[in-house]
Design a protein around this motif. Structure first.
Motif, PDB file in Angstrom:
ATOM      1  N   LEU A  42      34.552  48.361  22.493  1.00 51.71           N
ATOM      2  CA  LEU A  42      33.536  47.821  21.586  1.00 51.71           C
ATOM      3  C   LEU A  42      33.151  46.396  21.980  1.00 51.71           C
ATOM      4  O   LEU A  42      31.975  46.020  21.904  1.00 51.71           O
ATOM      5  N   ALA A  45      30.908  46.768  24.900  1.00 40.04           N
ATOM      6  CA  ALA A  45      29.597  47.254  24.462  1.00 40.04           C
ATOM      7  C   ALA A  45      28.792  46.121  23.836  1.00 40.04           C
ATOM      8  O   ALA A  45      27.581  46.014  24.063  1.00 40.04           O
ATOM      9  N   THR A  59      26.574  54.073  29.163  1.00 40.60           N
ATOM     10  CA  THR A  59      28.031  54.181  29.052  1.00 40.60           C
ATOM     11  C   THR A  59      28.702  53.710  30.333  1.00 40.60           C
ATOM     12  O   THR A  59      29.798  53.139  30.287  1.00 40.60           O
ATOM     13  N   PHE A  77      34.737  57.862  22.966  1.00 48.58           N
ATOM     14  CA  PHE A  77      33.366  57.937  22.467  1.00 48.58           C
ATOM     15  C   PHE A  77      32.582  58.951  23.303  1.00 48.58           C
ATOM     16  O   PHE A  77      32.584  58.857  24.533  1.00 48.58           O
ATOM     17  N   ILE A  83      29.158  54.754  20.186  1.00 46.73           N
ATOM     18  CA  ILE A  83      29.660  53.387  20.342  1.00 46.73           C
ATOM     19  C   ILE A  83      28.861  52.428  19.457  1.00 46.73           C
ATOM     20  O   ILE A  83      29.420  51.584  18.760  1.00 46.73           O
TER      21      ILE A  83
END
Length: 234
Positions: A42, A45, A59, A77, A83
């Motif tokens: 995370l 991301a 991704t 994920f 995500i």
């Protein structure tokens, strides 16, 4: 669920495990490792979404940012949308907490300059500390979190109106400023000013950022001061 061979052997022998020898159960260790990996993904991301926006993110880029293989990412994920939804949900929760700190009831007792500090500082700090929130909530093509963001905006609008209801002088500056419709217009304008200023604040750093924060407070002070009396006793 299978127990470790050490525990099983001890049970069969009818003897307790040596003091200090019992380790954390394997499932709990695996869960902790999984939670750390999710947090790592995370965070990666968030960095990718800030740099490229949601639509251009992939991704593969997130996995590369996290230093893991795409296969590892897919263990947690299934796709980019999942995500974004998880990250957006966590950020929305933090945003609610920041807004709750901003709109504490005792803040209404403050003079307008102090009231602006008390309300704006937590909101600005949250956005500066979590730039991915802006990228997700105001970006294009981000699925799954639009309704929650709309609810957050509606909640902010309601809180700003409540502050105005407590502080606005009826018929201030020759206008019926105490009417609900007029207060709603003022609240929308305040949020619009804050949103526009946040774009400048987030795009800058250091002294320049501080200057934009000061300018935002000056604009709101000059806009609201003719409407607001000394906060009423509570």
């Amino acid at each position: 669920m299978r127990e470790s061979s050490r525990t099983t052997s001890a049970d069969k022998a009818g003897e307790p495990a040596p003091e200090g020898a019992a380790a954390e159960p394997a499932p709990r260790r695996r869960q902790a490792r999984g939670e750390r990996r999710i947090a790592q993904l995370l965070a990666a991301a968030a960095g990718v979404f800030c740099r490229t926006g949601y639509a251009a993110a992939s991704t593969n880029a997130i996995a590369r940012e996290a230093g893991v293989s795409p296969g590892t990412l897919y263990q947690f994920f299934p796709n980019k949308e999942a995500i974004a939804v998880e990250l957006g949900g966590q950020l929305l929760q933090r945003a609610h907490e920041a807004h709750g700190q901003a709109f504490l009831p005792e803040n209404l007792d403050r003079p307008l300059p102090e009231l602006l500090d008390a309300v704006l500082d937590p909101v600005i700090a949250f956005n500066c500390e979590n730039p991915a929130f802006w990228a997700l909530m105001h970006g294009s093509g981000v699925p799954g979190i639009a309704q929650e963001h709309d609810e957050l905006h509606t909640g902010m609008l309601t809180r700003v109106e409540e502050v105005l209801q407590a502080c606005v002088t009826p018929a201030a500056a020759g206008t019926p400023a105490g009417r609900p419709a007029d207060l709603t217009h003022v609240a929308h304008m305040v949020l619009g000013i804050v949103k526009t200023a946040l774009e400048l604040i987030l795009a800058s750093e250091g002294d320049e950022r501080a200057a934009y924060v000061a300018e935002l407070k000056t604009v709101l002070l000059r806009y609201l001061d003719p409407l607001i009396t000394t906060p009423p006793p509570r």
